[in-house]
Design a protein around this motif. Structure first.
Motif, PDB file in Angstrom:
ATOM      1  N   ARG A 134       0.853  -1.189   0.000  1.00 19.33           N
ATOM      2  CA  ARG A 134       0.000   0.000   0.000  1.00 19.33           C
ATOM      3  C   ARG A 134       0.887   1.235   0.000  1.00 19.33           C
ATOM      4  O   ARG A 134       1.893   1.296   0.694  1.00 19.33           O
ATOM      5  CB  ARG A 134      -0.883   0.013   1.240  1.00 19.33           C
ATOM      6  CG  ARG A 134      -1.899  -1.081   1.228  1.00 19.33           C
ATOM      7  CD  ARG A 134      -2.785  -0.964   2.415  1.00 19.33           C
ATOM      8  NE  ARG A 134      -3.853  -1.933   2.352  1.00 19.33           N
ATOM      9  CZ  ARG A 134      -5.060  -1.713   2.754  1.00 19.33           C
ATOM     10  NH1 ARG A 134      -5.365  -0.547   3.283  1.00 19.33           N
ATOM     11  NH2 ARG A 134      -5.980  -2.630   2.669  1.00 19.33           N
ATOM     12  N   PRO A 135       0.472   2.242  -0.753  1.00 14.34           N
ATOM     13  CA  PRO A 135       1.274   3.485  -0.759  1.00 14.34           C
ATOM     14  C   PRO A 135       1.110   4.223   0.563  1.00 14.34           C
ATOM     15  O   PRO A 135       0.040   4.217   1.179  1.00 14.34           O
ATOM     16  CB  PRO A 135       0.676   4.285  -1.914  1.00 14.34           C
ATOM     17  CG  PRO A 135      -0.669   3.704  -2.157  1.00 14.34           C
ATOM     18  CD  PRO A 135      -0.627   2.285  -1.685  1.00 14.34           C
ATOM     19  N   THR A 136       2.169   4.832   1.010  1.00 11.88           N
ATOM     20  CA  THR A 136       2.126   5.600   2.258  1.00 11.88           C
ATOM     21  C   THR A 136       2.121   7.078   1.912  1.00 11.88           C
ATOM     22  O   THR A 136       2.737   7.512   0.952  1.00 11.88           O
ATOM     23  CB  THR A 136       3.343   5.302   3.143  1.00 11.88           C
ATOM     24  OG1 THR A 136       4.536   5.596   2.395  1.00 11.88           O
ATOM     25  CG2 THR A 136       3.365   3.830   3.552  1.00 11.88           C
ATOM     26  N   SER A 137       1.421   7.839   2.719  1.00  9.65           N
ATOM     27  CA  SER A 137       1.371   9.282   2.493  1.00  9.65           C
ATOM     28  C   SER A 137       2.637   9.908   3.094  1.00  9.65           C
ATOM     29  O   SER A 137       3.112   9.492   4.139  1.00  9.65           O
ATOM     30  CB  SER A 137       0.124   9.881   3.103  1.00  9.65           C
ATOM     31  OG  SER A 137       0.126   9.651   4.496  1.00  9.65           O
ATOM     32  N   PRO A 138       3.186  10.919   2.426  1.00 10.58           N
ATOM     33  CA  PRO A 138       4.435  11.511   2.919  1.00 10.58           C
ATOM     34  C   PRO A 138       4.261  12.252   4.231  1.00 10.58           C
ATOM     35  O   PRO A 138       5.191  12.354   5.008  1.00 10.58           O
ATOM     36  CB  PRO A 138       4.857  12.473   1.794  1.00 10.58           C
ATOM     37  CG  PRO A 138       3.695  12.603   0.890  1.00 10.58           C
ATOM     38  CD  PRO A 138       2.759  11.478   1.173  1.00 10.58           C
ATOM     39  N   GLY A 139       3.052  12.742   4.546  1.00 11.14           N
ATOM     40  CA  GLY A 139       2.877  13.496   5.778  1.00 11.14           C
ATOM     41  C   GLY A 139       2.419  12.645   6.947  1.00 11.14           C
ATOM     42  O   GLY A 139       2.361  13.086   8.083  1.00 11.14           O
ATOM     43  N   GLY A 140       2.135  11.399   6.683  1.00 12.56           N
ATOM     44  CA  GLY A 140       1.445  10.658   7.647  1.00 12.56           C
ATOM     45  C   GLY A 140       2.014   9.717   8.541  1.00 12.56           C
ATOM     46  O   GLY A 140       1.939   9.425   9.599  1.00 12.56           O
TER      47      GLY A 140
END
Length: 83
Positions: free
Chosen positions: A77-83
Motif C-alpha cells: 500500500r502506498p504511504t502518504s508523505p505526511g502521515g
C-alpha cells in the motif's frame, strides 16, 4: 602423416565487427526464405496456424503464471508523505 595446417570451418570464424555479424545474419535469413519459397500454399497456411497456436498457448501459460504470482503476494500500500 597429415599436413601441418588444419582447415577451420567458416562457422568457427566469429567476428566482433557489427557489419560482419549483420552480413552473416542476412545470409542465414536468405537461406530460410529460400526454403519457405519451396513450400506449397497449404503448407505455409498450416505452418502459420501452428505458429499462431503455439504463440497463443505460450501467452496463456504466461498469463496464468503471472496471475498466480500476483495473487500470492499482495501489492504494497502506498504511504502518504505526511502521515
Amino acid at each position: 602423416m597429415g599436413k601441418g595446417k588444419k582447415k577451420h570451418s567458416k562457422k568457427e570464424q566469429v567476428s566482433d565487427d557489427v557489419l560482419d555479424a549483420a552480413a552473416l545474419s542476412i545470409k542465414k535469413f536468405r537461406k530460410v526464405t529460400n526454403q519457405i519459397q519451396k513450400l506449397s500454399t497449404g503448407q505455409k497456411i498450416v505452418g502459420g496456424l501452428a505458429l499462431l497456436f503455439a504463440g497463443l498457448t505460450y501467452l496463456s501459460k504466461l498469463d496464468l503464471d503471472m496471475g498466480t504470482e500476483s495473487r500470492s503476494a499482495p501489492a504494497p500500500r502506498p504511504t502518504s508523505p505526511g502521515g
